[in-house]
Every structure is written in structure tokens, then in C-alpha cells.
Design an enzyme around this catalytic site. Structure first.
Site, PDB file in Angstrom:
ATOM      1  N   PRO A 177      37.343  41.731  37.428  1.00 46.23           N
ATOM      2  CG  PRO A 177      37.033  39.578  38.269  1.00 46.23           C
ATOM      3  CD  PRO A 177      36.932  40.380  37.011  1.00 46.23           C
ATOM      4  CG  LEU A 178      40.549  45.183  38.686  1.00 44.60           C
ATOM      5  CD1 LEU A 178      40.662  46.658  38.360  1.00 44.60           C
ATOM      6  CD2 LEU A 178      41.646  44.411  38.009  1.00 44.60           C
ATOM      7  CB  THR A 179      41.791  41.281  44.697  1.00 44.08           C
ATOM      8  OG1 THR A 179      41.149  40.145  44.117  1.00 44.08           O
ATOM      9  CG2 THR A 179      41.801  41.121  46.207  1.00 44.08           C
ATOM     10  CD  GLN A 231      37.166  36.528  40.724  1.00 44.73           C
ATOM     11  OE1 GLN A 231      37.948  37.038  41.514  1.00 44.73           O
ATOM     12  NE2 GLN A 231      37.384  36.502  39.417  1.00 44.73           N
ATOM     13  CB  CYS A 262      43.689  33.878  43.522  1.00 45.61           C
ATOM     14  SG  CYS A 262      44.443  34.836  44.862  1.00 45.61           S
ATOM     15  CE  LYS A 301      41.612  36.044  37.110  1.00 42.76           C
ATOM     16  NZ  LYS A 301      41.857  37.043  38.154  1.00 42.76           N
TER      17      LYS A 301
END
Length: 333
Positions: A177-179, A231, A262, A301
Site C-alpha cells: 500500500p502506497l499513500t 489498510q 506511518c 504492518k
């Protein structure tokens, strides 16, 4: 007739609009070639490809019929659900049951609740199942999210961990997952180049519970995504557990991932993201609570640590497994 009359700043003559419109970007419209119709009509930047006499929008009936009734993008936010969330009329029976056991009947924290939430060997506690279906259920007349189909045992019986849906991803390519980058169009491109497992961008649980359309857009799933997960980010067990229960009964996903990596200050200072690695009690409550209301696998994660040159991932991972997570992903920095 236009109600604004001469004060209107828009064009009502299609011919004048097309004369002032910039030149088309190409001769072919990919939407018209794929679906047989273009929903943008004269405003399309490839409009000459599907405009006929009188500037009417053309439709390829044979091609459009092939796509009729097919749902290309799922997990949208309906207006009815959005209104219920904004008015706080959605009930969270399973989440509130876990939270009541977590804090006790009189609001005092109950340290044994976490151990008893799953019982011995991960099986659900029989007393908890009886209490969940007893008189303290959802209040009479309380609005609930509409469902389709007949009532089955799965609707009223809590699944054991061994009965949950399995996440078979061994040997498959997992797109992390890429914000701000891993949106739906980007994931479609990656699927075309060989990605097997995809995951949506980080979604803030409080924004989802408030019914924000922009946040729910991060949960959308294309029909080509075979194995798809979402996510979530949060700092407290009540909001995370309620959000997990909400998604469990409203969207179609194969797994739910908790973002504990994060490093953004806005997230870290509120106790979310990688800050959860230093708040083990809250971390445990979140994982156990979400796992108790989800019918799909729960993944986590994390990072190697929070402080520089102080790795703690190897100490946390065995505990995360005991709490009920099915998989742990480590971001190695």
C-alpha cells in the site's frame, strides 16, 4: 429557458461551445471503444470520436450491452449509509460487546477481558457468545445496514479463527500500500504488469466513521483485483474496532491491514502509526478487538523500531501472533 437569463455565464448553444472548446487530444475515445458509450458527451476531450449529427452522443449498442449489469468498481459509499454515519445511527453490536468486556460493566479496565475474548486455544468463549445473543443486543427499532439474501448461521454465529477465510498469498507478488500513490488507476496498471495481491491506500478510521466520501474512495476495488485488502490507521481500540465491524459488513475485501508504520507527525503525535509500537497495551487491544469482529484475516504492518538503532520488531512479532493477526509485514527501516 435559463432561469438566470442574461446574467448566466454558461453557454447554452452546443455549436458555440464546441467552437470555443480546445482541440481534441486524439481521434479515439478509450471509453467509447471499451464500453460502447462515453458518459462525458460533448465535454469529452476526445468527443469527435463519438459525436454524430446534431452533436448527439453516439452509442454502440452491441458493445454497451456486453457491459450492462456489470459492476466494474465495488465498495462505494451509498447515500443512505453516509447519512446514517453522519447522524450516528449505525449500530456496532459486536464492537460494543468487546469494548464492554474490555472496560468492565462499571467502566473500570478489566485485565482478564483480553485473555477471555478468545478463550482457550483461540476458540471463542461460550459465555461471550451467549451474552452477544442475549437481551443486551441491538436496541429495538435501531436502524441497521440493509442486507440481501436469507439469514444464515454465519450472520448470528461468531467464526472461530480456524474457520476464517484463508489468505493464500505464498509465492505471489504483493503490491505494498502506497499513500498518495497506490490509488485505483495505479493498481490497475500494476495488475496488468503482474501484481497478484493489491492493497488500498491508508484510510483513517475516524474519517470513515464520519462518512467522508474522499476517505471511502480509498476503499474502492476494481473487478480485476483478485486479492484485495484495505489498510486502516487509528490510535484507539474503540474507533478501530467499530470501523473494522463497519467494513466487515459493507465492503468486499479479502483482508484488513493495520498501519503501524506511518511516521507522519500528524499521525504519530496522536498515537497512531508507528507510535503504536511503543503503546503495547493499546496495540494489543486494537488487534484483538478488530480480529474479534472481522470475518477475514487481519494483517499488521510494522517497522523495525521507532528510535534509531533500537530494533524491537523481533520482540513484538511473536506477541502480535498471539493477539490474533494472520500476517505481519516489516518495513525494514
Amino acid at each position: 429557458p435559463c432561469h438566470f437569463g442574461p446574467r448566466c455565464r454558461f453557454l447554452h448553444d452546443v455549436s458555440r461551445y464546441l467552437a470555443a472548446k480546445p482541440a481534441d487530444l486524439g481521434r479515439r475515445c478509450v471509453l467509447f471503444d471499451t464500453f460502447g458509450r462515453c458518459p462525458y458527451g460533448v465535454t469529452c476531450r476526445f468527443g469527435r470520436a463519438h459525436l454524430g449529427d446534431g452533436h448527439q452522443n453516439l452509442v454502440n449498442a452491441a458493445l454497451a450491452q456486453q457491459w450492462e449489469g456489470k459492476v466494474l468498481v465495488r465498495n462505494g459509499l451509498s447515500k443512505e449509509l453516509q447519512q446514517q454515519l453522519r447522524k450516528k445511527k449505525v449500530t456496532f453490536r459486536r464492537a460494543e460487546e468487546f469494548l464492554r468486556g474490555l472496560h468492565g460493566a462499571d467502566g473500570v479496565p478489566n485485565p482478564e477481558a483480553l485473555q477471555n475474548s478468545q478463550g482457550a486455544e483461540g476458540a471463542p468463549n461460550p459465555e461471550a457468545l451467549q451474552n452477544s445473543q442475549g437481551a443486551e443486543g441491538a436496541p429495538e427499532g435501531a436502524p441497521s445496514i440493509p442486507t440481501l439474501g436469507p439469514l444464515t448461521d454465519e450472520d448470528v454465529t461468531k467464526l472461530r479463527p480456524c474457520e476464517k477465510k484463508k489468505l493464500e498469498i505464498q509465492g505471489k507478488l504483493y503490491l505494498a500500500p502506497l499513500t498518495t500513490c497506490g490509488n485505483l488507476p495505479f493498481r490497475r496498471v500494476c495488475k496488468r504488469f503482474g501484481a497478484d495481491v493489491t492493497c488500498g491506500e491508508m484510510a483513517v478510521c475516524t474519517n470513515l466513521l464520519q462518512g467522508q466520501s474522499s476517505e471511502w474512495a480509498l476503499l474502492k476495488r476494481h473487478h480485476t483485483e483478485d486479492i484485495f485488502g484495505v489498510q486502516l490507521e487509528g490510535a484507539f481500540p474503540d474507533t478501530m474496532t467499530k470501523c473494522a465491524e463497519l467494513l466487515n459488513r459493507t465492503i468486499d475485501v479479502d483482508f484488513v491491514d493495520i498501519n503501524v508504520g506511518c511516521p507522519i507527525d500528524l499521525v504519530y503525535k496522536k498515537g497512531g502509526g508507528c507510535a503504536l509500537m511503543t503503546r503495547s497495551n493499546k496495540f494489543e487491544q486494537i488487534v484483538r478487538g478488530m480480529n474479534s469482529v472481522l470475518d477475514v484475516p487481519l494483517t499488521v504492518k510494522i517497522r523495525t523500531g521507532v528510535q534509531e538503532k533500537v530494533n524491537v520488531a523481533h520482540k513484538i512479532i511473536p506477541r502480535i501472533r498471539e493477539w490474533g493477526a494472520s500476517m505481519v509485514t516489516v518495513r525494514g527501516r
